[in-house]
Design an enzyme around this catalytic site. Structure first.
Site, short mmCIF file in Angstrom:
data_model
loop_
_atom_site.label_atom_id
_atom_site.label_comp_id
_atom_site.label_asym_id
_atom_site.label_seq_id
_atom_site.Cartn_x
_atom_site.Cartn_y
_atom_site.Cartn_z
N GLU A 1 0.81 -1.22 0.00
CA GLU A 1 0.00 0.00 0.00
C GLU A 1 0.85 1.27 0.00
OE1 GLU A 1 -4.10 -1.74 2.02
OE2 GLU A 1 -2.50 -1.09 3.35
N GLY B 1 -12.59 -4.27 1.24
CA GLY B 1 -13.60 -5.16 0.69
C GLY B 1 -14.88 -4.37 0.47
N MET C 1 -9.44 -3.12 7.83
CA MET C 1 -8.94 -3.55 9.14
C MET C 1 -8.15 -2.48 9.90
SD MET C 1 -7.95 -7.50 8.11
CE MET C 1 -7.71 -8.01 9.80
N GLU C 2 -8.18 -1.22 9.42
CA GLU C 2 -7.38 -0.19 10.11
C GLU C 2 -8.06 1.17 10.25
OE1 GLU C 2 -6.14 -1.70 7.24
OE2 GLU C 2 -5.06 -3.29 8.28
N ASP D 1 -11.70 -6.65 -3.27
CA ASP D 1 -12.52 -7.87 -3.21
C ASP D 1 -13.92 -7.49 -2.71
OD1 ASP D 1 -10.68 -7.80 -0.54
OD2 ASP D 1 -12.72 -8.42 -0.09
N1 ADE Z 1 -9.27 -5.37 3.17
C1 ADE Z 1 -9.48 -5.69 1.88
N2 ADE Z 1 -10.41 -6.66 1.77
C2 ADE Z 1 -10.80 -6.96 3.02
C3 ADE Z 1 -11.71 -7.90 3.58
N3 ADE Z 1 -12.43 -8.71 2.80
N4 ADE Z 1 -11.85 -7.94 4.91
C4 ADE Z 1 -11.12 -7.13 5.71
N5 ADE Z 1 -10.24 -6.24 5.24
C5 ADE Z 1 -10.08 -6.15 3.91
#
Ligand code: ADE
Length: 229
Positions: free
Chosen positions: A12, A78, A172-173, A196
């Site tokens: 990143e 995501g 996640m951050e 995703d």
């Molecule tokens: N970052 C990118 N895709 C993610 C996902 N599916 N879950 C958590 N963090 C992500």
């Protein structure tokens, strides 16, 4: 001005380091901080490692040790909202923690006493992003980003997060960076490109699209630097 540019993973921040080319490396608290110059600004770049704890640590160090005055985060997420497809950009208007749960005490999900469910990102930085996206004809969605210490690869979980938090994307951050920056009164901005759809294919898609989506996000962040006053 001193501007902090942060990611969670090496991939990143790699496009940022490539852009600045020359930088000094400072080792601190089990991490590396890269110090560069851009026009009249000093730039501090780092990736935290994945998750809320590491991201909080890095954001705090950027602010307290390196004295950054604005904090911009770039990375991947995501998708929850069906409008968002792989590679698309989303800027967080507000962030929340989907895994924060003391509902056993009658509190709503994402809330602890003296905290807030949603932390709002800096409106001036969001406006800069919207203007640039318009100028360049780039699709940029504004929305709520939900953060938790889990890689979500499950439709039901994703749907639960959408329902409970009206979230458009998850990662996640972001919310942990938001809490730190808000508490230390530093304007912050969280940008993500979709890697995703947080569904059963998420692990596979993440591996495939991490690099290209991380670059989309980082390139956009770089395009904002000239407009930050
Ligand atoms: N970052 C990118 N895709 C993610 C996902 N599916 N879950 C958590 N963090 C992500």
């Amino acid at each position: 001005m001193i501007i902090g540019l942060m990611g969670a993973m090496q991939e990143e921040i790699e496009p940022l380091l490539k852009f600045f080319k020359e930088y000094e490396t400072v080792d601190y608290a089990d991490n590396k901080y890269y110090i560069a110059k851009y026009k009249d600004n000093d730039i501090v770049i780092a990736y935290s490692k994945i998750g809320k704890v590491y991201a909080s640590l890095t954001a705090t160090i950027m602010i307290e040790k390196f004295k950054i005055e604005k904090l911009l985060f770039s990375g991947v997420a995501g998708a929850i909202n069906n409008d968002l497809h792989i590679g698309d950009l989303i800027v967080a208007t507000a962030l929340c923690q989907h895994d924060l749960d003391i509902t056993a005490f009658g509190h709503p999900y994402g809330y602890v006493p003296e905290g807030k469910i949603y932390y709002k990102a800096d409106e001036t930085l969001i406006k800069i992003a919207i203007d640039i996206a318009k100028e360049k004809g780039i699709k940029l969605k504004e929305g709520i980003i939900a953060t938790g210490d889990q890689f979500v690869a499950n439709k039901e979980k994703k749907e639960w997060i959408r329902k409970k938090f009206k979230a458009d994307a998850l990662e996640m951050e972001g919310a942990s960076v938001a809490v730190v920056a808000y508490s230390l009164r530093v304007p912050f901005f969280i940008l993500r490109a979709i890697s995703d759809a947080a569904d059963m294919d998420a692990g596979f898609d993440f591996d495939e699209f991490l690099k290209s989506s991380a670059k989309n996000s980082a390139d956009f962040l770089i395009s904002m630097l000239d407009k930050i006053k």
